[in-house]
Design a protein around this motif. Structure first.
Motif, PDB file in Angstrom:
ATOM      1  N   ASP A 124       4.492   6.696   4.104  1.00  0.00           N
ATOM      2  CA  ASP A 124       4.070   5.678   3.152  1.00  0.00           C
ATOM      3  C   ASP A 124       4.289   6.209   1.743  1.00  0.00           C
ATOM      4  OD1 ASP A 124       2.604   3.235   2.266  1.00  0.00           O
ATOM      5  OD2 ASP A 124       1.166   4.731   1.557  1.00  0.00           O
ATOM      6  N   HIS A 125       5.050   5.480   0.948  1.00  0.00           N
ATOM      7  CA  HIS A 125       5.417   5.968  -0.386  1.00  0.00           C
ATOM      8  C   HIS A 125       4.201   6.122  -1.290  1.00  0.00           C
ATOM      9  CE1 HIS A 125       7.524   6.345  -4.208  1.00  0.00           C
ATOM     10  NE2 HIS A 125       6.794   5.348  -4.664  1.00  0.00           N
ATOM     11  N   GLU A 126       3.297   5.169  -1.254  1.00  0.00           N
ATOM     12  CA  GLU A 126       2.194   5.170  -2.202  1.00  0.00           C
ATOM     13  C   GLU A 126       1.243   6.340  -1.989  1.00  0.00           C
ATOM     14  OE1 GLU A 126       0.006   3.668  -5.469  1.00  0.00           O
ATOM     15  OE2 GLU A 126       1.996   3.150  -4.709  1.00  0.00           O
ATOM     16  N   SER A 127       0.849   6.589  -0.741  1.00  0.00           N
ATOM     17  CA  SER A 127      -0.179   7.593  -0.467  1.00  0.00           C
ATOM     18  C   SER A 127       0.369   8.905   0.072  1.00  0.00           C
ATOM     19  CB  SER A 127      -1.180   7.038   0.550  1.00  0.00           C
ATOM     20  OG  SER A 127      -0.554   6.835   1.810  1.00  0.00           O
ATOM     21  N   GLY A 128       1.619   8.888   0.552  1.00  0.00           N
ATOM     22  CA  GLY A 128       2.157  10.063   1.228  1.00  0.00           C
ATOM     23  C   GLY A 128       1.721  10.169   2.674  1.00  0.00           C
ATOM     24  N   ALA A 129       1.016   9.160   3.193  1.00  0.00           N
ATOM     25  CA  ALA A 129       0.563   9.185   4.581  1.00  0.00           C
ATOM     26  C   ALA A 129       1.763   9.205   5.525  1.00  0.00           C
ATOM     27  CB  ALA A 129      -0.315   7.974   4.885  1.00  0.00           C
ATOM     28  N   ILE A 130       1.659   9.996   6.581  1.00  0.00           N
ATOM     29  CA  ILE A 130       2.714  10.109   7.574  1.00  0.00           C
ATOM     30  C   ILE A 130       2.403   9.167   8.736  1.00  0.00           C
ATOM     31  CG2 ILE A 130       3.992  11.663   9.084  1.00  0.00           C
ATOM     32  CD1 ILE A 130       4.255  12.233   6.063  1.00  0.00           C
ATOM     33  N   LEU A 176      12.775  16.372   2.486  1.00  0.00           N
ATOM     34  CA  LEU A 176      13.711  15.354   2.022  1.00  0.00           C
ATOM     35  C   LEU A 176      12.985  14.043   1.724  1.00  0.00           C
ATOM     36  CD1 LEU A 176      16.712  16.046   4.422  1.00  0.00           C
ATOM     37  CD2 LEU A 176      16.634  16.489   1.950  1.00  0.00           C
ATOM     38  N   ALA A 177      11.992  13.698   2.529  1.00  0.00           N
ATOM     39  CA  ALA A 177      11.203  12.494   2.260  1.00  0.00           C
ATOM     40  C   ALA A 177      10.395  12.652   0.978  1.00  0.00           C
ATOM     41  CB  ALA A 177      10.285  12.193   3.444  1.00  0.00           C
ATOM     42  N   GLU A 215       4.497  -5.046   3.520  1.00  0.00           N
ATOM     43  CA  GLU A 215       3.444  -4.968   2.510  1.00  0.00           C
ATOM     44  C   GLU A 215       3.523  -3.731   1.638  1.00  0.00           C
ATOM     45  OE1 GLU A 215      -0.289  -5.185   4.477  1.00  0.00           O
ATOM     46  OE2 GLU A 215       0.017  -7.209   5.242  1.00  0.00           O
ATOM     47  N   ARG A 216       4.418  -2.802   1.921  1.00  0.00           N
ATOM     48  CA  ARG A 216       4.414  -1.547   1.193  1.00  0.00           C
ATOM     49  C   ARG A 216       5.803  -0.928   1.218  1.00  0.00           C
ATOM     50  NH1 ARG A 216       2.863  -1.066   6.313  1.00  0.00           N
ATOM     51  NH2 ARG A 216       3.321   0.800   7.555  1.00  0.00           N
ATOM     52  N   ARG A 217       6.025   0.089   0.379  1.00  0.00           N
ATOM     53  CA  ARG A 217       7.269   0.847   0.405  1.00  0.00           C
ATOM     54  C   ARG A 217       7.123   2.010   1.376  1.00  0.00           C
ATOM     55  NH1 ARG A 217      11.893   1.804  -2.408  1.00  0.00           N
ATOM     56  NH2 ARG A 217      11.422   0.368  -4.127  1.00  0.00           N
ATOM     57  N   LEU A 218       8.125   2.197   2.210  1.00  0.00           N
ATOM     58  CA  LEU A 218       8.185   3.311   3.137  1.00  0.00           C
ATOM     59  C   LEU A 218       9.398   4.166   2.826  1.00  0.00           C
ATOM     60  CD1 LEU A 218       7.466   1.504   6.554  1.00  0.00           C
ATOM     61  CD2 LEU A 218       5.837   2.775   5.144  1.00  0.00           C
ATOM     62  N   VAL A 219       9.278   5.460   3.120  1.00  0.00           N
ATOM     63  CA  VAL A 219      10.404   6.386   3.032  1.00  0.00           C
ATOM     64  C   VAL A 219      10.629   6.950   4.424  1.00  0.00           C
ATOM     65  CG1 VAL A 219      11.258   8.546   2.054  1.00  0.00           C
ATOM     66  CG2 VAL A 219       9.932   6.965   0.619  1.00  0.00           C
ATOM     67  N   GLY A 220      11.868   6.889   4.893  1.00  0.00           N
ATOM     68  CA  GLY A 220      12.180   7.384   6.227  1.00  0.00           C
ATOM     69  C   GLY A 220      13.365   8.329   6.214  1.00  0.00           C
ATOM     70  N   VAL A 221      13.352   9.289   7.123  1.00  0.00           N
ATOM     71  CA  VAL A 221      14.471  10.220   7.300  1.00  0.00           C
ATOM     72  C   VAL A 221      14.708  10.399   8.788  1.00  0.00           C
ATOM     73  CG1 VAL A 221      15.451  12.470   6.719  1.00  0.00           C
ATOM     74  CG2 VAL A 221      13.676  11.485   5.245  1.00  0.00           C
ATOM     75  N   VAL A 222      15.980  10.325   9.207  1.00  0.00           N
ATOM     76  CA  VAL A 222      16.379  10.774  10.539  1.00  0.00           C
ATOM     77  C   VAL A 222      17.554  11.723  10.349  1.00  0.00           C
ATOM     78  CG1 VAL A 222      15.576   8.708  11.757  1.00  0.00           C
ATOM     79  CG2 VAL A 222      17.935   8.798  10.928  1.00  0.00           C
ATOM     80  N   HIS A 223      17.658  12.714  11.229  1.00  0.00           N
ATOM     81  CA  HIS A 223      18.730  13.700  11.074  1.00  0.00           C
ATOM     82  C   HIS A 223      19.049  14.317  12.431  1.00  0.00           C
ATOM     83  CE1 HIS A 223      21.506  16.112   8.978  1.00  0.00           C
ATOM     84  NE2 HIS A 223      20.764  17.168   8.722  1.00  0.00           N
ATOM     85  N   GLY A 224      20.289  14.815  12.535  1.00  0.00           N
ATOM     86  CA  GLY A 224      20.706  15.504  13.744  1.00  0.00           C
ATOM     87  C   GLY A 224      21.277  14.603  14.810  1.00  0.00           C
TER      88      GLY A 224
END
Length: 372
Positions: free
Chosen positions: A25-31, A165-166, A230-239
């Motif tokens: 979660d971008h706003e809080s940093g919650a995973i 990276l996130a 409802e919110r901005r998310l940041v996602g990463v996938v790799h490999g």
């Protein structure tokens, strides 16, 4: 309660083929999801996000101007330009290119020549610029990254994690809102050459950035951000094995993240969520707050299963500075950890006097724990 600083989330509700993945979660940093989030990986061209962050920070400070021009050296041309047969903006040897154009190329088409030229123009060499990258990584809280070049070209000494990276992506979105829209541009045309954004997810599912990367050894990865829902998310996938698999898995992760949760406001910005003990401090405890307000995201239909605790790694030693990230708020549903929210010191705690330090030492000696 005390414990590890980076709790592992159980992931019963989503599966990915990616060995390394995170949804934040971008706003809080919650995973909201993580898999192999703290394992070291070769960042490939996703390392260019750090190059962009360093350059934009210098622009913000006034040490660099977007209208400045930088000469394309033989090293930048040969290592990152057309002769290298990699991603390039096709800048001519010896030509001068605006910083703004170099940044556009780095972000949109992943031009290695543009990225190397930026590094040389700022610091004199790739090696010197890598030193700036590593210093900046520490300053913004990346705990498990080491950069050796600005472009992400393979180097056994360069590594990052999908968590870092996130966090880097989150920093860029938050700190450079005026420049961030460049990440969502569909293409970049320069010097008569038209090249489409290499991030083929831009424009889908509310995704407005950030960066792809791949090498033979690392596989395929991508960092994205979306405003879908409802919110901005940041996602990463790799490999992942192929670019198509990377695209498909990120679509699935974003779709799951934006449709499967309901948002429950929990703590207003600045609210004290709990306390942590400080060993030998002027105060025995420090208040804990979220980076901003803290919302809880629960899988839909699971409100009755909610419980939580706070964990942190002991001992916390003074001085503690306001804003230090020292704990996590962990949200459980039926004994499954479903969300981890970073918590920060609400105030400074200085080193205590000799009586306080002696008292805390006696507690630790006698009981192996500190008073709460």
């Amino acid at each position: 309660m005390v414990g590890a600083n980076a709790p592992a989330l159980a992931q019963a509700d989503f599966e990915t083929a990616a060995p390394y993945a995170i949804l934040m979660d971008h706003e809080s940093g919650a995973i909201l999801y993580q898999r192999g989030a703290d394992e070291r990986v070769e960042p490939a061209s996703m390392a260019k996000l750090m190059t962009v962050a360093v350059a934009l920070d210098l622009v913000r400070q006034g040490a660099l101007d977007l209208e400045d021009t930088i000469q394309i050296s033989e090293h930048a041309w040969r290592t990152g330009g057309a002769p290298a047969r990699g991603t390039t903006m096709f800048a001519e040897l010896g030509s001068r290119v605006r910083v703004d154009d170099l940044l556009h190329s780095t972000i949109i088409q992943s031009g290695n020549d543009a990225t190397i030229a930026l590094a040389e123009g700022i610091a004199g060499s790739e090696t010197a610029f890598a030193g700036l990258m590593n210093q900046f990584a520490i300053e913004i809280g990346l705990k498990n990254s080491h950069f050796t070049n600005p472009s992400g070209l393979p180097d056994p000494e360069m590594y990052s994690t999908v968590r870092d990276l996130a966090l880097l992506a989150r920093y860029i979105i938050r700190e450079f809102p005026d420049y961030y829209p460049v990440f969502s541009e569909e293409a970049f045309e320069w010097n008569g050459i038209y090249q489409r954004n290499r991030n083929d997810l831009v424009g889908q599912l509310g995704i407005d950035g950030l960066k792809t990367g791949s090498t033979n050894a690392a596989g395929h990865g991508v960092v994205v951000s979306t405003t879908e829902g409802e919110r901005r998310l940041v996602g990463v996938v790799h490999g992942l094995a192929t670019a198509q698999q990377r695209t498909d898995d990120m679509r699935r992760l974003i779709t799951w993240g934006t449709t499967s949760f309901e948002r429950l406001p929990a703590f207003a910005e600045g609210s004290i969520i709990g306390h942590a003990s400080v060993y030998g401090g002027a105060d025995s405890q420090v208040g804990l707050v979220g980076e901003r307000g803290v919302d809880i995201f629960l899988l839909r239909g699971n409100r009755q299963c909610l419980r939580g605790n706070i964990t942190y790694r002991m001992p916390i030693l003074p001085p503690v500075k306001r804003g230090d990230q020292i704990a996590h708020l962990n949200i459980f549903c039926d004994d499954q950890l479903v969300q981890a929210v970073p918590l920060y010191a609400a105030e400074d705690v200085e080193v205590g006097g000799i009586v306080r330090r002696a008292t805390d030492a006696l507690w630790e000696l006698a009981f192996g724990w500190l008073p709460f």
